[in-house]
Motif scaffolding. Sequence first.
Motif, PDB file in Angstrom:
ATOM      1  N   GLY A 116       0.811  -1.310  -0.001  1.00 35.48           N
ATOM      2  CA  GLY A 116      -0.031  -0.062  -0.064  1.00 35.48           C
ATOM      3  C   GLY A 116       0.908   1.207   0.085  1.00 35.48           C
ATOM      4  O   GLY A 116       2.308   1.368   0.223  1.00 35.48           O
ATOM      5  N   ALA A 117       0.020   2.446  -0.181  1.00 33.96           N
ATOM      6  CA  ALA A 117       1.067   3.765  -0.068  1.00 33.96           C
ATOM      7  C   ALA A 117      -0.056   4.615   0.881  1.00 33.96           C
ATOM      8  O   ALA A 117      -1.192   4.297   1.023  1.00 33.96           O
ATOM      9  N   PHE A 118       0.901   5.377   1.743  1.00 33.26           N
ATOM     10  CA  PHE A 118       0.293   6.237   2.637  1.00 33.26           C
ATOM     11  C   PHE A 118       0.230   7.792   2.102  1.00 33.26           C
ATOM     12  O   PHE A 118       1.421   7.950   1.373  1.00 33.26           O
ATOM     13  N   ILE A 119      -0.706   8.496   2.267  1.00 30.57           N
ATOM     14  CA  ILE A 119      -0.665   9.916   1.831  1.00 30.57           C
ATOM     15  C   ILE A 119      -0.827  10.647   2.872  1.00 30.57           C
ATOM     16  O   ILE A 119      -2.055  10.588   3.491  1.00 30.57           O
ATOM     17  N   HIS A 120       0.104  11.479   3.306  1.00 33.31           N
ATOM     18  CA  HIS A 120       0.049  12.212   4.395  1.00 33.31           C
ATOM     19  C   HIS A 120      -0.298  13.665   3.674  1.00 33.31           C
ATOM     20  O   HIS A 120       0.981  14.215   3.072  1.00 33.31           O
ATOM     21  N   TRP A 121      -1.122  14.404   3.618  1.00 30.34           N
ATOM     22  CA  TRP A 121      -1.579  15.627   3.146  1.00 30.34           C
ATOM     23  C   TRP A 121      -2.333  16.502   4.144  1.00 30.34           C
ATOM     24  O   TRP A 121      -3.416  16.261   4.515  1.00 30.34           O
TER      25      TRP A 121
ATOM     26  N   ALA B  24      -4.001   8.828  -8.983  1.00 30.45           N
ATOM     27  CA  ALA B  24      -4.276   7.376  -8.899  1.00 30.45           C
ATOM     28  C   ALA B  24      -3.289   6.571 -10.236  1.00 30.45           C
ATOM     29  O   ALA B  24      -3.059   5.389  -9.806  1.00 30.45           O
ATOM     30  N   LYS B  25      -2.887   7.291 -11.116  1.00 32.34           N
ATOM     31  CA  LYS B  25      -2.320   6.944 -12.148  1.00 32.34           C
ATOM     32  C   LYS B  25      -0.951   6.237 -11.720  1.00 32.34           C
ATOM     33  O   LYS B  25      -0.221   5.450 -11.905  1.00 32.34           O
ATOM     34  N   MET B  26      -0.297   7.382 -10.844  1.00 32.92           N
ATOM     35  CA  MET B  26       0.924   7.062 -10.238  1.00 32.92           C
ATOM     36  C   MET B  26       0.918   5.981  -9.263  1.00 32.92           C
ATOM     37  O   MET B  26       1.848   5.030  -9.175  1.00 32.92           O
ATOM     38  N   ALA B  27      -0.262   5.823  -8.534  1.00 31.59           N
ATOM     39  CA  ALA B  27      -0.319   4.580  -7.474  1.00 31.59           C
ATOM     40  C   ALA B  27      -0.498   3.337  -8.407  1.00 31.59           C
ATOM     41  O   ALA B  27       0.215   2.277  -7.924  1.00 31.59           O
ATOM     42  N   LYS B  28      -0.885   3.410  -9.465  1.00 30.58           N
ATOM     43  CA  LYS B  28      -1.398   2.243 -10.380  1.00 30.58           C
ATOM     44  C   LYS B  28       0.034   1.734 -10.764  1.00 30.58           C
ATOM     45  O   LYS B  28       0.375   0.541 -10.705  1.00 30.58           O
ATOM     46  N   LYS B  29       0.764   2.566 -11.344  1.00 32.88           N
ATOM     47  CA  LYS B  29       1.935   2.229 -11.635  1.00 32.88           C
ATOM     48  C   LYS B  29       3.215   1.746 -10.667  1.00 32.88           C
ATOM     49  O   LYS B  29       3.884   1.031 -11.110  1.00 32.88           O
ATOM     50  N   MET B  30       2.926   2.099  -9.642  1.00 34.50           N
ATOM     51  CA  MET B  30       3.815   1.846  -8.443  1.00 34.50           C
ATOM     52  C   MET B  30       3.545   0.169  -8.210  1.00 34.50           C
ATOM     53  O   MET B  30       4.195  -0.308  -7.541  1.00 34.50           O
ATOM     54  N   GLY B  31       2.202   0.067  -8.535  1.00 40.43           N
ATOM     55  CA  GLY B  31       1.981  -1.385  -8.248  1.00 40.43           C
ATOM     56  C   GLY B  31       1.401  -1.691  -6.748  1.00 40.43           C
ATOM     57  O   GLY B  31       1.061  -2.853  -6.143  1.00 40.43           O
TER      58      GLY B  31
ATOM     59  N   ASP C 212       8.197   4.998  -9.462  1.00 42.12           N
ATOM     60  CA  ASP C 212       8.663   4.504 -10.603  1.00 42.12           C
ATOM     61  C   ASP C 212       9.412   3.000 -10.687  1.00 42.12           C
ATOM     62  O   ASP C 212       9.103   1.997 -11.189  1.00 42.12           O
ATOM     63  N   ALA C 213      10.338   3.172  -9.764  1.00 41.20           N
ATOM     64  CA  ALA C 213      11.141   2.364  -9.493  1.00 41.20           C
ATOM     65  C   ALA C 213      10.648   0.968  -8.852  1.00 41.20           C
ATOM     66  O   ALA C 213      10.734  -0.207  -9.322  1.00 41.20           O
ATOM     67  N   ILE C 214       9.737   1.226  -7.793  1.00 43.97           N
ATOM     68  CA  ILE C 214       9.104   0.125  -7.302  1.00 43.97           C
ATOM     69  C   ILE C 214       8.179  -0.565  -8.237  1.00 43.97           C
ATOM     70  O   ILE C 214       8.137  -1.927  -8.533  1.00 43.97           O
ATOM     71  N   GLY C 215       7.574   0.306  -9.152  1.00 45.22           N
ATOM     72  CA  GLY C 215       6.525  -0.288 -10.230  1.00 45.22           C
ATOM     73  C   GLY C 215       7.198  -1.102 -11.136  1.00 45.22           C
ATOM     74  O   GLY C 215       6.652  -2.187 -11.321  1.00 45.22           O
ATOM     75  N   LYS C 216       8.400  -0.591 -11.497  1.00 45.86           N
ATOM     76  CA  LYS C 216       9.196  -1.626 -12.469  1.00 45.86           C
ATOM     77  C   LYS C 216       9.578  -2.964 -11.983  1.00 45.86           C
ATOM     78  O   LYS C 216       9.323  -4.072 -12.664  1.00 45.86           O
ATOM     79  N   TRP C 217       9.958  -3.097 -10.617  1.00 46.86           N
ATOM     80  CA  TRP C 217      10.096  -4.347 -10.156  1.00 46.86           C
ATOM     81  C   TRP C 217       8.862  -5.215  -9.801  1.00 46.86           C
ATOM     82  O   TRP C 217       8.832  -6.153 -10.054  1.00 46.86           O
ATOM     83  N   MET C 218       7.951  -4.305  -9.376  1.00 45.21           N
ATOM     84  CA  MET C 218       6.397  -5.154  -9.299  1.00 45.21           C
ATOM     85  C   MET C 218       5.949  -5.676 -10.317  1.00 45.21           C
ATOM     86  O   MET C 218       5.367  -6.891 -10.702  1.00 45.21           O
ATOM     87  N   GLN C 219       6.260  -5.119 -11.503  1.00 40.91           N
ATOM     88  CA  GLN C 219       5.878  -5.288 -12.790  1.00 40.91           C
ATOM     89  C   GLN C 219       6.436  -6.760 -13.208  1.00 40.91           C
ATOM     90  O   GLN C 219       5.600  -7.590 -13.661  1.00 40.91           O
ATOM     91  N   GLU C 220       7.764  -7.179 -12.894  1.00 41.98           N
ATOM     92  CA  GLU C 220       8.329  -8.180 -13.297  1.00 41.98           C
ATOM     93  C   GLU C 220       8.104  -9.130 -12.163  1.00 41.98           C
ATOM     94  O   GLU C 220       8.100 -10.525 -12.416  1.00 41.98           O
TER      95      GLU C 220
END
Length: 448
Positions: free
Chosen positions: A28-33, A84-91, A334-342
Motif C-alpha cells: 500500500g501507499a500512505f498519503i500524508h497531506w 491514481a495513475k502514479m499509484a497504479k504504476k507503482m503497483g 517508478d522504480a518500485i513499479g518496474k520491479w513489481m511489474q516483473e
Amino acid sequence: EISLKYGADRLGKRHDDSMRKFRDNRLGAFIHWGLYAIPGGEWNGKVYNGAAEWLKSWAKVPADEWLKLMDQWNPEKFNAKAWAKMAKKMGVKYVKITTKHHEGFCLWPSKYSQYTVAQTPYKKDILGELIKAYNDEGIDVHFYFSVMDWSHPDYRYDIKSKEDEAAFNRFLEFTDNQLKELATRYPTVKDFWFDGTWDASIKKNGWWTAHVEQMLKDMLPGVTINSRLRADDYGKRHFDSNGHLMGDYESGYERRLPDPVKDVKVTRWDWEACMTVPENQWGYHKDWSISYVKTPLEVLERIVHAVSMGGNMVVNFGPQADGDFRHEEKELADAIGKWMQEYGECIYGCDYAGWDKQSWGYYTRKGKDVYMVVFNPPYSKLLVVKTPKGTKVTKAVLLDGKDIGVKETARNEYNVNMPAKAPAGPFVIKLQIEEDASVTDKYRDALT
Ligand SMILES: Cc1ccc([C@@H]2N[C@@H](C)[C@@H](O)[C@H]2O)cc1
C-alpha cells in the motif's frame, strides 16, 4: 484469563473475503497531506528537523494561528486522476489517506468542523475526488484518522476533573459524528487506520474504542480496523490484558520491522507496517537533506521483509502544498513499479513460508509455490535452502520458467544455483516442493 468487556472480540485471523483482500493486497501507499505541507517544516524562518506534520508542535504555534494556513490552501496542481495513475504504476493495491491529521484540518467538507477544505480557497471535496480516482483504477482506499485533534477545544490529554470528563465526552461525540459522516459519504472505504490514540484520556475510555470498532463494522460490513484504535477495560492497547490482539491487524510497526528470526511470533496474526522514505518525515518537508533518505532498493527490501513475515507494507508519500509530488517520490514510485511489474507475483497474495531465514534474502509463499527473493547473492554462487522436516525441493526456476538447478546436499538441505547471468538487481526464484501429508495438513489448517 481475566474477564473483559472491551477486550479482543475475536481470537485468531479473520478469513472473510474483505480481510483476505486486505491481506492479499500486501503493498500500500500512505498519503500524508494537510496544512503542514504549506510551511514544509519551516516556521518564522527556522527549519525544524522533526517530522513536518508535527511542525505546529515543534514551533509551538497556537491552533488559531496554525489554522490560518487554510487561507493558503489552494493546490492548483492537484489532479486526483494523476495521483491514481502514479499509484497504479507503482503497483500498490491500496492507498491510506489522512482524512484528518492531529492538526484537525479535514480533507473532506465535514459539517461538524469549520476547519475543512470547504472553508479554503480550494473549496472542493479532495477526499471524494481521491476515492473516486483510486477506486476507478481498482485501488482500495483506507482512511487514516487521528483521534487526537489539536483544533478542538474539547480535546483532553487526560481526564483530571469533572470538566475534563464533560469536555471529552463532547469530543468523543464529535468524533463519532465525523466517523459516521466519513462512513456514510464514502461507503467504498475498506479500512480505518486510527492514530492519535495513545493519550490517557483515550486509555481511560477503552469502552469508546470498542464502540467505534463496532459502529464502523455495523455501518460498513467487512471494513477492517487497526489495533492502534483499541484500548481495553484497563487501558491496555493493541493487545488486551489477556494478550489477544484487538482490531483486525496489528499496527505497531511504524518505521520499524519485526526481526525475521527473533520475532517470528508475528506470523500468528495479521499485521501492517508503515514506513517513511526519509528517516522520519510523513508530511511534506522542504529539505530532505536533513536526514538519510532510503534508496528504492532499501524501500523494496522492507516491502519484501514485511510480506516474508506475513505482513503488509505501506510506503509513505508526502505531497507538496501545490498538489504535485517531489521528484524523489515520483522516482521511487517508478522504480518500485518496474520491479513489481516483473516480480510482483512473489508479493501479491503471498504469505510467510515458515522456512528458516537465509542470508541471501527472503522467502514468501503462495499455496504450493515458495519464492526466494534474492537481495544478497553469495560469492559461492550457491543459494543455501533449508526446508522443514517432510518438505523436499524438486525444482528451482526463474519466473520465465528457466530451470536453474537445485541439488540436495543433506537431509532438508539444498544448494540452488545462481542464474548464469546474475540479474542487475534483486530477483526471484520459484521453488517446486513436495510436502508429506503431515506438513501439508499444517498448511491446509493455516490457510483455510
Ligand atoms: C510520537 C509519534 C506520534 C505520532 C506519529 C504519527 N504517526 C505516523 C503514521 C504519522 O502520522 C505521524 O505523524 C508519529 C510519532
